[in-house]
Design an enzyme around this catalytic site. Structure first.
Site, PDB file in Angstrom:
ATOM      1  N   HIS A 170       0.921  -1.223  -0.083  1.00 13.04           N
ATOM      2  CA  HIS A 170       0.156   0.063  -0.117  1.00 13.04           C
ATOM      3  C   HIS A 170       0.819   1.225  -0.154  1.00 13.04           C
ATOM      4  O   HIS A 170       0.579   2.254  -0.734  1.00 13.04           O
ATOM      5  CB  HIS A 170      -0.921   0.101   1.192  1.00 13.04           C
ATOM      6  CG  HIS A 170      -1.837   1.174   1.548  1.00 13.04           C
ATOM      7  ND1 HIS A 170      -1.763   2.005   2.395  1.00 13.04           N
ATOM      8  CD2 HIS A 170      -2.550   1.606   0.400  1.00 13.04           C
ATOM      9  CE1 HIS A 170      -2.868   2.813   2.476  1.00 13.04           C
ATOM     10  NE2 HIS A 170      -3.341   2.863   1.271  1.00 13.04           N
TER      11      HIS A 170
ATOM     12  N   GLU B   7       2.164   1.913  -3.354  1.00 14.74           N
ATOM     13  CA  GLU B   7       1.149   2.513  -4.524  1.00 14.74           C
ATOM     14  C   GLU B   7       1.098   4.047  -4.134  1.00 14.74           C
ATOM     15  O   GLU B   7       1.128   4.906  -5.184  1.00 14.74           O
ATOM     16  CB  GLU B   7      -0.174   2.023  -4.081  1.00 14.74           C
ATOM     17  CG  GLU B   7      -1.349   2.585  -4.745  1.00 14.74           C
ATOM     18  CD  GLU B   7      -2.701   2.504  -3.959  1.00 14.74           C
ATOM     19  OE1 GLU B   7      -3.236   3.646  -4.125  1.00 14.74           O
ATOM     20  OE2 GLU B   7      -2.867   1.393  -3.572  1.00 14.74           O
ATOM     21  N   HIS B   8       1.296   4.531  -2.829  1.00 13.58           N
ATOM     22  CA  HIS B   8       1.242   5.958  -2.620  1.00 13.58           C
ATOM     23  C   HIS B   8       2.535   6.627  -3.287  1.00 13.58           C
ATOM     24  O   HIS B   8       2.421   7.814  -3.871  1.00 13.58           O
ATOM     25  CB  HIS B   8       1.379   6.340  -1.067  1.00 13.58           C
ATOM     26  CG  HIS B   8      -0.253   6.165  -0.527  1.00 13.58           C
ATOM     27  ND1 HIS B   8      -0.721   7.249   0.228  1.00 13.58           N
ATOM     28  CD2 HIS B   8      -0.966   5.119  -0.458  1.00 13.58           C
ATOM     29  CE1 HIS B   8      -1.914   6.893   0.565  1.00 13.58           C
ATOM     30  NE2 HIS B   8      -2.103   5.807   0.395  1.00 13.58           N
TER      31      HIS B   8
ATOM     32  N   GLU C  56      -4.454   7.724   7.258  1.00 19.86           N
ATOM     33  CA  GLU C  56      -5.555   6.997   6.591  1.00 19.86           C
ATOM     34  C   GLU C  56      -5.771   5.630   7.457  1.00 19.86           C
ATOM     35  O   GLU C  56      -6.994   5.281   7.503  1.00 19.86           O
ATOM     36  CB  GLU C  56      -5.017   6.330   5.057  1.00 19.86           C
ATOM     37  CG  GLU C  56      -5.938   5.536   4.283  1.00 19.86           C
ATOM     38  CD  GLU C  56      -5.358   5.258   2.738  1.00 19.86           C
ATOM     39  OE1 GLU C  56      -6.071   4.601   2.393  1.00 19.86           O
ATOM     40  OE2 GLU C  56      -4.143   5.616   2.517  1.00 19.86           O
TER      41      GLU C  56
END
Length: 411
Positions: free
Chosen positions: A51, A54-55, A131
């Site tokens: 994840h 991806e950022h 998040e």
């Protein structure tokens, strides 16, 4: 009337699989790059790297910084996006056909040429932490994560996609670069486009953009063993009781996959389902109640969920148990089979009208099945599902289950 050209599929010498489906008369193209790597493919000390990566891929490339990338995405209509799940990372967007080459170049640049700036990494660690904090405030998501941890134990499928805070804090530029290089070499890479697209052109783009090989040998993470049982939790943020029941589901490639899909629709997949009618319409116990099937590459999960006022959770649990007992004993009626199969048939056909859904379906088929399945074949298989098949999968799955109740904190 214009008709779609049959999907075409080519595996290039660099290991990249290119899938296209031309829809004449369209002015747009739905385009995606899918890496067959997700949170389940991480090592324990990498929990959250998928994840976080991806950022970072949106923070700038070796050819342009983050501001220039954002400007390029907005110039294409602002539809370029990405997501990470447990078994894949997907970069996608829908653009005008005249912009397809620019969109492909941008997606390929995002994936293959990240710059991994130290300052950006420090910033994105904080963003990911925020998040995760937001997700923890959502009681339903939080309870779902607790349930996954119970049924799958220490297996990576139980890890939250957002990752472990300590692992994310310890992620260095060097380690994230090594992770990125490894997944590109070891994981399947699928380029998919649906709309006004030429297959040969798409193959040429993919041949030029990606080195190779991709999709090499990697250490397979075996399927986990399902653990049943019960657990009761309290959560300060909870305003009502959250009931989560889970059972082992099926893989995408299972022969009885569509029997599971029909069974899920009948159990709790819509407003005509047993759970919805009984808990909401007849007894008024739950505003939100549903059943969800999540098939994966070698296993799956089947979830029942209901949110009910804390004082009514005992009645809601009893109602859910009654619904299951009824279906496990008697199976679906002929009327149940008719409405469920008709509804699923319509959903499949309506999905064929949407280029992004078609794109996702083609990618998923190749990733999980290694082949493309014509809609007509799926419709024939769906039509062949009978009540006995539905009863078999219900009994196979729900003989063993895990039950979680998350209640409001005591006042």
């Amino acid at each position: 009337m214009t008709r779609a050209v049959e999907p075409l599929c080519t595996t290039l010498d660099n290991g990249v699989t290119v899938i296209s489906e031309r829809l004449p008369g369209r002015r747009s193209v739905a385009l995606s790059l899918t890496v067959g790597n997700g949170s389940r493919d991480q090592a324990p000390d990498e929990n959250g790297f998928a994840h976080l990566l991806e950022h970072m891929l949106f923070k700038g490339s070796t050819e342009r910084d983050g501001d220039a990338l954002n400007a390029a995405m907005e110039s294409l209509g602002g539809t370029i996006n990405a997501f990470t799940d447990r078994e894949s990372t997907v970069f996608h967007g829908t653009v005008l056909a005249e912009d397809a080459a620019d969109a492909f170049t941008l997606l390929a640049e995002l994936l293959t040429k990240p710059r991994f700036d130290h300052a950006d990494l420090r910033l994105e660690k904080r963003v990911v932490a925020q998040e995760a904090a937001m997700a923890a405030e959502d009681v339903e998501d939080w309870a779902q994560e607790r349930a996954l941890a119970e049924i799958w134990g220490p297996h990576p499928l139980a890890w939250p996609v957002l990752g472990n805070a300590q692992c994310i804090r310890s992620a260095s530029r060097k380690r994230l670069q090594a992770y990125h290089q490894r997944i590109l070499a070891e994981s399947p890479l699928i380029v998919t486009a649906v709309g006004e697209v030429e297959h040969g052109v798409l193959c040429a783009w993919a041949e030029a953009a990606f080195g190779g090989p991709h999709g090499g040998a990697r250490t397979a993470v075996p399927a986990p063993r399902f653990h049943g049982g019960q657990k009761r939790l309290r959560r300060a943020q909870a305003q009502q009781a959250h009931l989560i029941w889970m059972a082992p589901g099926c893989s995408v490639a299972a022969e009885d996959y569509l029997a599971h899909v029909v069974a899920n629709a009948i159990l709790g997949g819509g407003t005509a389902s047993y759970l919805f009618r009984e808990l909401r319409e007849k007894r008024g116990l739950a505003y939100q109640v549903f059943s969800h099937l999540d098939p994966l590459r070698d296993c799956g999960e089947w979830t029942l969920y209901a949110a009910t006022p804390g004082a009514q959770h005992v009645q809601a649990v009893a109602a859910m148990a009654e619904v299951l007992a009824t279906l496990l004993e008697h199976g679906p009626t002929a009327a149940d089979m008719i409405w469920a199969k008709r509804s699923l048939r319509i959903q499949l056909l309506l999905g064929q009208e949407d280029a992004e859904i078609r794109m996702s379906r083609l990618t998923r088929q190749w990733l999980y099945l290694g082949r493309l399945v014509p809609a007509e074949e799926s419709l024939r298989t769906l039509a062949a599902v009978d009540a006995d098949a539905v009863l078999r999968v219900l009994r196979k799955a729900w003989t063993e289950r895990f039950e979680l109740i998350c209640l409001p904190a005591r006042r």
